[in-house]
Motif scaffolding. Structure first.
Motif, PDB file in Angstrom:
ATOM      1  N   PHE A 131       0.870  -1.178   0.000  1.00  0.00           N
ATOM      2  CA  PHE A 131       0.000   0.000   0.000  1.00  0.00           C
ATOM      3  C   PHE A 131       0.903   1.224   0.000  1.00  0.00           C
ATOM      4  O   PHE A 131       1.815   1.316   0.813  1.00  0.00           O
ATOM      5  CB  PHE A 131      -0.880   0.010   1.256  1.00  0.00           C
ATOM      6  CG  PHE A 131      -1.672  -1.244   1.443  1.00  0.00           C
ATOM      7  CD1 PHE A 131      -2.956  -1.342   0.922  1.00  0.00           C
ATOM      8  CD2 PHE A 131      -1.139  -2.339   2.098  1.00  0.00           C
ATOM      9  CE1 PHE A 131      -3.684  -2.499   1.064  1.00  0.00           C
ATOM     10  CE2 PHE A 131      -1.864  -3.506   2.249  1.00  0.00           C
ATOM     11  CZ  PHE A 131      -3.144  -3.588   1.728  1.00  0.00           C
ATOM     12  N   ARG A 132       0.652   2.145  -0.924  1.00  0.00           N
ATOM     13  CA  ARG A 132       1.504   3.324  -0.998  1.00  0.00           C
ATOM     14  C   ARG A 132       0.709   4.498  -1.524  1.00  0.00           C
ATOM     15  O   ARG A 132      -0.346   4.328  -2.144  1.00  0.00           O
ATOM     16  CB  ARG A 132       2.707   3.060  -1.894  1.00  0.00           C
ATOM     17  CG  ARG A 132       2.323   2.813  -3.318  1.00  0.00           C
ATOM     18  CD  ARG A 132       3.510   2.359  -4.152  1.00  0.00           C
ATOM     19  NE  ARG A 132       3.021   1.791  -5.391  1.00  0.00           N
ATOM     20  CZ  ARG A 132       3.701   0.959  -6.169  1.00  0.00           C
ATOM     21  NH1 ARG A 132       4.921   0.603  -5.845  1.00  0.00           N
ATOM     22  NH2 ARG A 132       3.173   0.486  -7.278  1.00  0.00           N
ATOM     23  N   GLY A 133       1.224   5.680  -1.279  1.00  0.00           N
ATOM     24  CA  GLY A 133       0.548   6.863  -1.783  1.00  0.00           C
ATOM     25  C   GLY A 133       1.450   8.064  -1.673  1.00  0.00           C
ATOM     26  O   GLY A 133       2.463   8.056  -0.975  1.00  0.00           O
ATOM     27  N   THR A 134       1.083   9.097  -2.407  1.00  0.00           N
ATOM     28  CA  THR A 134       1.788  10.369  -2.335  1.00  0.00           C
ATOM     29  C   THR A 134       0.749  11.473  -2.205  1.00  0.00           C
ATOM     30  O   THR A 134      -0.406  11.304  -2.581  1.00  0.00           O
ATOM     31  CB  THR A 134       2.628  10.637  -3.606  1.00  0.00           C
ATOM     32  OG1 THR A 134       1.751  10.663  -4.727  1.00  0.00           O
ATOM     33  CG2 THR A 134       3.685   9.580  -3.800  1.00  0.00           C
ATOM     34  N   LEU A 171       4.919  11.136   1.207  1.00  0.00           N
ATOM     35  CA  LEU A 171       4.736   9.795   0.659  1.00  0.00           C
ATOM     36  C   LEU A 171       4.866   8.753   1.759  1.00  0.00           C
ATOM     37  O   LEU A 171       5.504   8.967   2.789  1.00  0.00           O
ATOM     38  CB  LEU A 171       5.729   9.531  -0.469  1.00  0.00           C
ATOM     39  CG  LEU A 171       7.209   9.841  -0.220  1.00  0.00           C
ATOM     40  CD1 LEU A 171       7.874   8.710   0.532  1.00  0.00           C
ATOM     41  CD2 LEU A 171       7.912  10.080  -1.539  1.00  0.00           C
ATOM     42  N   PHE A 172       4.202   7.620   1.531  1.00  0.00           N
ATOM     43  CA  PHE A 172       4.326   6.507   2.471  1.00  0.00           C
ATOM     44  C   PHE A 172       4.295   5.211   1.680  1.00  0.00           C
ATOM     45  O   PHE A 172       3.822   5.165   0.538  1.00  0.00           O
ATOM     46  CB  PHE A 172       3.187   6.516   3.505  1.00  0.00           C
ATOM     47  CG  PHE A 172       1.909   5.940   2.971  1.00  0.00           C
ATOM     48  CD1 PHE A 172       1.048   6.725   2.226  1.00  0.00           C
ATOM     49  CD2 PHE A 172       1.572   4.613   3.175  1.00  0.00           C
ATOM     50  CE1 PHE A 172      -0.119   6.203   1.698  1.00  0.00           C
ATOM     51  CE2 PHE A 172       0.408   4.073   2.645  1.00  0.00           C
ATOM     52  CZ  PHE A 172      -0.437   4.877   1.908  1.00  0.00           C
ATOM     53  N   GLN A 173       4.781   4.162   2.300  1.00  0.00           N
ATOM     54  CA  GLN A 173       4.727   2.838   1.681  1.00  0.00           C
ATOM     55  C   GLN A 173       4.778   1.760   2.760  1.00  0.00           C
ATOM     56  O   GLN A 173       5.646   1.766   3.626  1.00  0.00           O
ATOM     57  CB  GLN A 173       5.898   2.650   0.691  1.00  0.00           C
ATOM     58  CG  GLN A 173       5.749   1.415  -0.189  1.00  0.00           C
ATOM     59  CD  GLN A 173       6.671   1.434  -1.394  1.00  0.00           C
ATOM     60  OE1 GLN A 173       7.526   2.315  -1.508  1.00  0.00           O
ATOM     61  NE2 GLN A 173       6.519   0.493  -2.293  1.00  0.00           N
ATOM     62  N   LEU A 174       3.805   0.855   2.695  1.00  0.00           N
ATOM     63  CA  LEU A 174       3.711  -0.279   3.625  1.00  0.00           C
ATOM     64  C   LEU A 174       3.642  -1.543   2.787  1.00  0.00           C
ATOM     65  O   LEU A 174       2.794  -1.654   1.906  1.00  0.00           O
ATOM     66  CB  LEU A 174       2.445  -0.168   4.479  1.00  0.00           C
ATOM     67  CG  LEU A 174       2.341   1.080   5.347  1.00  0.00           C
ATOM     68  CD1 LEU A 174       0.935   1.204   5.925  1.00  0.00           C
ATOM     69  CD2 LEU A 174       3.370   1.031   6.460  1.00  0.00           C
ATOM     70  N   GLN A 221       8.682  -3.190   3.721  1.00  0.00           N
ATOM     71  CA  GLN A 221       9.096  -1.891   4.209  1.00  0.00           C
ATOM     72  C   GLN A 221       7.930  -1.225   4.917  1.00  0.00           C
ATOM     73  O   GLN A 221       6.771  -1.560   4.691  1.00  0.00           O
ATOM     74  CB  GLN A 221       9.594  -0.983   3.095  1.00  0.00           C
ATOM     75  CG  GLN A 221       8.562  -0.615   2.060  1.00  0.00           C
ATOM     76  CD  GLN A 221       9.127   0.398   1.062  1.00  0.00           C
ATOM     77  OE1 GLN A 221       9.383   1.551   1.387  1.00  0.00           O
ATOM     78  NE2 GLN A 221       9.363  -0.071  -0.147  1.00  0.00           N
ATOM     79  N   SER A 222       8.235  -0.270   5.771  1.00  0.00           N
ATOM     80  CA  SER A 222       7.234   0.622   6.359  1.00  0.00           C
ATOM     81  C   SER A 222       7.929   1.966   6.511  1.00  0.00           C
ATOM     82  O   SER A 222       8.756   2.152   7.385  1.00  0.00           O
ATOM     83  CB  SER A 222       6.735   0.084   7.706  1.00  0.00           C
ATOM     84  OG  SER A 222       7.787  -0.098   8.614  1.00  0.00           O
ATOM     85  N   ARG A 223       7.599   2.903   5.630  1.00  0.00           N
ATOM     86  CA  ARG A 223       8.298   4.183   5.626  1.00  0.00           C
ATOM     87  C   ARG A 223       7.350   5.320   5.314  1.00  0.00           C
ATOM     88  O   ARG A 223       6.368   5.155   4.589  1.00  0.00           O
ATOM     89  CB  ARG A 223       9.438   4.167   4.586  1.00  0.00           C
ATOM     90  CG  ARG A 223      10.567   3.251   4.991  1.00  0.00           C
ATOM     91  CD  ARG A 223      11.782   3.391   4.116  1.00  0.00           C
ATOM     92  NE  ARG A 223      11.616   2.749   2.825  1.00  0.00           N
ATOM     93  CZ  ARG A 223      12.633   2.331   2.068  1.00  0.00           C
ATOM     94  NH1 ARG A 223      13.885   2.491   2.473  1.00  0.00           N
ATOM     95  NH2 ARG A 223      12.416   1.764   0.907  1.00  0.00           N
ATOM     96  N   VAL A 224       7.668   6.477   5.848  1.00  0.00           N
ATOM     97  CA  VAL A 224       6.941   7.699   5.558  1.00  0.00           C
ATOM     98  C   VAL A 224       7.987   8.784   5.350  1.00  0.00           C
ATOM     99  O   VAL A 224       9.043   8.753   5.969  1.00  0.00           O
ATOM    100  CB  VAL A 224       5.972   8.067   6.696  1.00  0.00           C
ATOM    101  CG1 VAL A 224       6.698   8.254   8.016  1.00  0.00           C
ATOM    102  CG2 VAL A 224       5.148   9.308   6.373  1.00  0.00           C
TER     103      VAL A 224
END
Lengths: 349, 349, 349
Positions: free
Chosen positions: C54-57, C67-70, C96-99
Motif C-alpha cells: 500500500f503506498r501513496g503520495t 509519501l508513504f509505503q507499507l 518496508q514501512s516508511r513515511v
C-alpha cells in the motif's frame, strides 16, 4: 448465492467482483519521528497510532445503512503489527473490527473497538488521545484505568472485545454512547491475584468476566462548548467515573478540563481509589497549532504523578503535518523525572 | 525491468504505480452475532468465515488470463487473525493464496486453498459450508475427515498448502476439479502416533507426507439438478469418498443429500471407517431463505453423532442479511446434547 | 481535526472518507512455482519475494510531496507471513514501512526498509536480487554480510529498522543514497558471542547497537553504463565495501560485475575477512530474457563457495512471466554440491 454450481467452480474464486471495489475504502496514518527520552538513546518511534484500515457502507434503503470497519495497527519503525509490553504482538485488527447498522435510531455495531468512554474522552484532552508520553490520554485522562484487564497479555487496555456498541443520534445537542461486553474471557490473559493469593488468585488465567463490562458516555453540546459524563466498569468490576468539558473560547482557542476517578475496591482491600485531573488548551493560528496541558494523578495513599506537556503541529497540507513535542512527567518511577522530546511527521491517507 | 538505475533509486519505491490500482479488487465479509451454546455463557461470535481479500486478473491475449487471490481470515469479535484450537493463530492468508492462469483449458493455480472436495461439496450442504455448529460442512459432510493432518497445529483442516489446483472447463454440464499437493511437511505439525507408539509415532513432528495428497471431484449438471462424485487422500493416506446431489424442486426450493465415507486404515488398526450422511433443504421466499438439515455420522464401532439444524436468512440487501439459527447435536461428547442458537448480521463488501 | 464532537461520535468511524480511496495504491507480486533441490523432495516455493503493498503520495505544493509505503511479505505456498529460518514469522510489513518527504532536495524517509547498499546493489546482479538460491544477491553479492545482526531471530538480514533513509537527486548522472539507523536494539534478538564467551557474550540478548549502523552508496551513470561504490556498517560494527558496474553492451545485452568485502574484525579474532565476486549477463530477445551468472565467495581461511546459475524469463505480458532456473552451488555445506531447479510464474499487480 444463486450462482450455478458449475460455473461457480471455474470462476468461483472471483465471484462478487462487480461490486467489490466500489464498496471498500482504504485509509490510514503513518506517523514516525525521532524520540529522545531521559536515560534512553535517541530512537525512531511514533507519536500517534499507525493505522491501515478498510471500511465501507451500503445503503439498504429507508435511511438504513450497513457498515463495517477493519483497522490494522502497526509500528512503522520496525514494520511489525502494533506491539504491547515485552514486544507482544497485538491482534492484526487492533484498531477495530466491527460490523453494524446505522439509521435514524443511531448506530449499532458488533465486534471489537474502543469503549464509549475511551473514544469520547479523546476530545477533552489537548493531544487528542495520541499514545505518546506527551499526551494525557493513556494515563491521566483515565486515572490509570484499564478497560480490558482480562485481555491477552500485551494487548492494549482501552478496548472491549466481544462487545456491542450503540451510538444514539444527536438530539438537541444530547447524545449517548454505550458499549456492553459479554462475559467471555480471552485465552492468554494473565492471572489477577486481587483479593486472593498467588496460589488462588481472584481471577485465574483465562478467567471469564465476573460481570458484564460496560461503558456509557453522555455528551451535551451547546454553542461553542461541550460536556461529557462517563462511567465504565471492566471485566474485574473496577469502576470509572469521568466528567469533562471543553469550550471554544475563541475560534482559535479551545480550552478543556477533565476529572476522572477509578475505583478498584472489587480487587483491592486498600488504596482502591485513584483520582486524576487535567487542563489543556489548543491554539490554532494559520498552519500552526499549539498544544498545552497539565495534570495530576493521585492514587490513594501513594505518590502523585505530575505531567506537563507542550506541542506544536505544523500543517504541510490537510493530510500531513510535522510535530514537535516536549514534556515532563514526575512520579513514583525510575527515574522520578522523565523528559520526552519528539520531532516527526504524521501523514494521513 | 528496464528502468534506468539512477532514476530508479529516487522513484524506485513508487515504480509500477500506473497499473497498480486498476488491477486489484478488495472484497470480503464481516459476520458477527450473538451466540448461545448449552453450558456456555452468551458470546459474540461468527456464523460464516470472515474474510478480507485481494484479487485481480490480467488479460494476456488469446483468451488467456493471469490471476491471483490473497484472502485474509480474521475473528471480528477480537480483531485477531483467524484462530484455531487453543487460540493458535492461523496463516495471514488462511483463506487462500494462489496465482495461476485461466484459458480455454480451464484454470490452473499454485499455492494454498480449499481442496477440490472441500470447495465443491459446500454446494450440497444446506448452510453452504459455514463453519458454524449449525452447519454440516465441518463435520458431517466430510465424515470427520481432515484434509491437512500434517499442517501447523491449530490450522484449519480443509486446505492443502504446497499444491497445484486444476479446474476443467464445463463441457456439456460435466466438470472435473483436481488438487494435488507435494509431499512437503509443515514445520510445527504435531506427531501422529497412528500405528506406531508414543515414542516412535507413525508420523513424527514435522513429518513429510508419505504419499502425495490429492483431491478430485467430478460434477454433472443437467437442468435443475447436479451430482458430485469426490475422492480425496490426505498426507497420512486417509481416504475419503463422497457422493452428493441437489435438485431445484421448484425455483424456490432446493433439496440436497450427501453421503461420505472416511477410511483411516493407514493409521488405525481398528475402527478405521466413518460414514456420514445428510439431507437438507433451502426455501427462498421474498427476502427470506429458510435452511433445514438433518444428518448422522457413524464411526465404526463408536457412538453416532446426530445433528438437526434450522436457519433463517433475512436479506436487507444483496450484500447484507440477518440470520437466526437453532440447532441440536447429540453425540459421544460432554454434554451429550448441545443446543446452539445464533442471531447476527453478515455483510459482504 | 475540527469536526464537531457530537457529529463525530456518530459518524466518527467514517471520518476522512472523502480523500481516502484516491490516495492509496495497492500493488504486489505473487510468485510461485515447482522447486527441486538436491536431497529434497519436489516442493512448491517462490523465486522472487511475494508482496502486497500500500503506498501513496500527496502533493504539498512547491514541488514537495509527502509519501508513504507499507509492504506485506508472504509465502504463497502456505499463506503465511514471510518466514525466516525455523519457520519464524517476520514482521507484517517485512517489505518496508516508511513515511517521508520528497522534493528538489531528494527524498527523506523514516522507518524500516532495505539499506542503501542492499537496495542499490540488486541492479548489478543478473537475477535482480531475487532471494532464490539461483540468485546471487543474498550470499555472494554481499559476501555473506548481514545488515541486521541484532534483529529479531528469523528476520531478514538486509534491512535497517529504526532508520532514516536519504536519496539525493541525480545530478549529472551522480547520486548518493544513505541510510542511518539509531542504536536501538530489537527485542528478541539472539546473543552474539563475538570476542566474548558464552557466559559473557560481546552482544547480549536484545543488545543495543554499539555504534550507529549506516549504509552509503554512490552511483554514477554515463551513457549505457553505471558504477556503484558502497560501504555499510552494521550494529555490531561489521564493515562492508562493495564496487560494482554494469554496461549495456548492446540494447539487448547487459553485462555486470561486482566485488564485495566483509570485515568482521570487531567480533572475530581470526578469519574476519570475506571476499566475494560475481559476473553476470542478461540477454533479452523478444519475450525471452536469459540470465547467467558465476561467482565465488572466499572467507578468510575457510573453503570457497562457487555458484553458477542460468535462468530464462518468458514474458506473457508486461506483468506476468514464466521462469525456468537451473543452478549449482558448491561449498563447505552438506551436501557439498547442490543443484537447484525451478519452474514457475511471477505475476505483478
Amino acid at each position: 448465492m444463486k450462482k450455478s454450481l458449475l460455473a461457480l467452480a471455474l470462476v468461483g474464486a472471483f465471484a462478487g467482483v462487480a461490486h467489490a471495489q466500489s464498496a471498500v475504502q482504504i485509509y490510514g496514518t503513518v506517523d514516525a519521528g525521532l524520540i529522545k527520552r531521559t536515560d534512553q538513546s535517541l530512537a525512531i518511534g511514533k507519536r500517534a497510532n499507525n493505522t491501515l484500515g478498510f471500511r465501507g457502507t451500503e445503503e439498504l434503503g429507508s435511511g438504513l445503512k450497513a457498515l463495517f470497519q477493519l483497522e490494522i495497527r502497526y509500528e512503522p519503525d520496525s514494520g511489525t503489527i502494533e506491539q504491547g509490553a515485552g514486544g507482544v504482538q497485538r491482534p492484526l485488527f487492533q484498531g477495530q473490527s466491527r460490523v453494524g447498522l446505522q439509521g435514524s435510531f443511531g448506530m449499532i455495531r458488533i465486534g471489537r473497538g474502543l469503549t464509549a468512554f475511551q473514544e469520547t474522552s479523546t476530545q477533552f484532552e489537548p493531544f487528542r488521545g495520541v499514545p505518546s508520553p506527551s499526551g494525557f490520554q493513556t494515563d491521566l485522562m483515565i486515572a490509570g484505568y484499564t478497560s480490558d484487564p482480562l485481555g491477552l497479555v500485551g494487548n492494549s487496555t482501552n478496548r472491549f472485545s466481544n462487545a456491542v456498541f450503540y451510538n444514539s443520534p444527536e438530539v438537541n445537542g444530547f447524545q449517548v454512547n454505550t458499549t456492553i461486553g459479554t462475559r467471555e474471557g480471552s485465552q492468554g490473559s494473565a492471572a489477577i491475584i486481587g483479593t486472593g493469593t498467588a496460589a488462588n488468585p481472584q481471577y485465574r488465567v483465562g478467567s471469564d468476566a465476573s460481570a458484564n463490562p460496560y461503558s456509557v458516555t453522555a455528551t451535551y453540546k451547546s454553542g461553542p462548548g461541550a460536556i461529557m459524563l462517563a462511567t465504565e466498569r471492566n471485566a474485574v468490576e473496577t469502576r470509572l467515573l469521568s466528567i469533562a468539558a471543553y469550550v471554544m473560547a475563541t475560534p482559535e482557542l479551545k480550552l478543556m478540563a477533565a476529572h476522572t476517578r477509578q475505583d478498584q475496591d472489587h480487587t483491592r482491600l486498600i488504596n482502591a481509589e485513584t483520582k486524576a485531573w487535567l487542563v489543556g488548551a489548543n491554539y490554532t493560528i494559520g498552519a500552526n497549532r499549539f498544544l498545552a496541558g497539565y495534570g495530576q494523578k493521585s492514587p490513594d495513599g501513594l505518590s502523585k504523578t505530575k505531567q506537563v506537556s507542550l506541542g506544536l503541529e505544523h500543517s504541510l497540507s490537510k493530510r500531513t503535518y510535522l510535530y514537535f513535542d516536549i514534556s515532563n512527567k514526575k512520579g513514583p518511577t525510575t527515574p522520578p523525572s522523565v523528559n520526552h522530546y519528539a520531532i516527526g511527521v504524521n501523514h494521513a491517507f
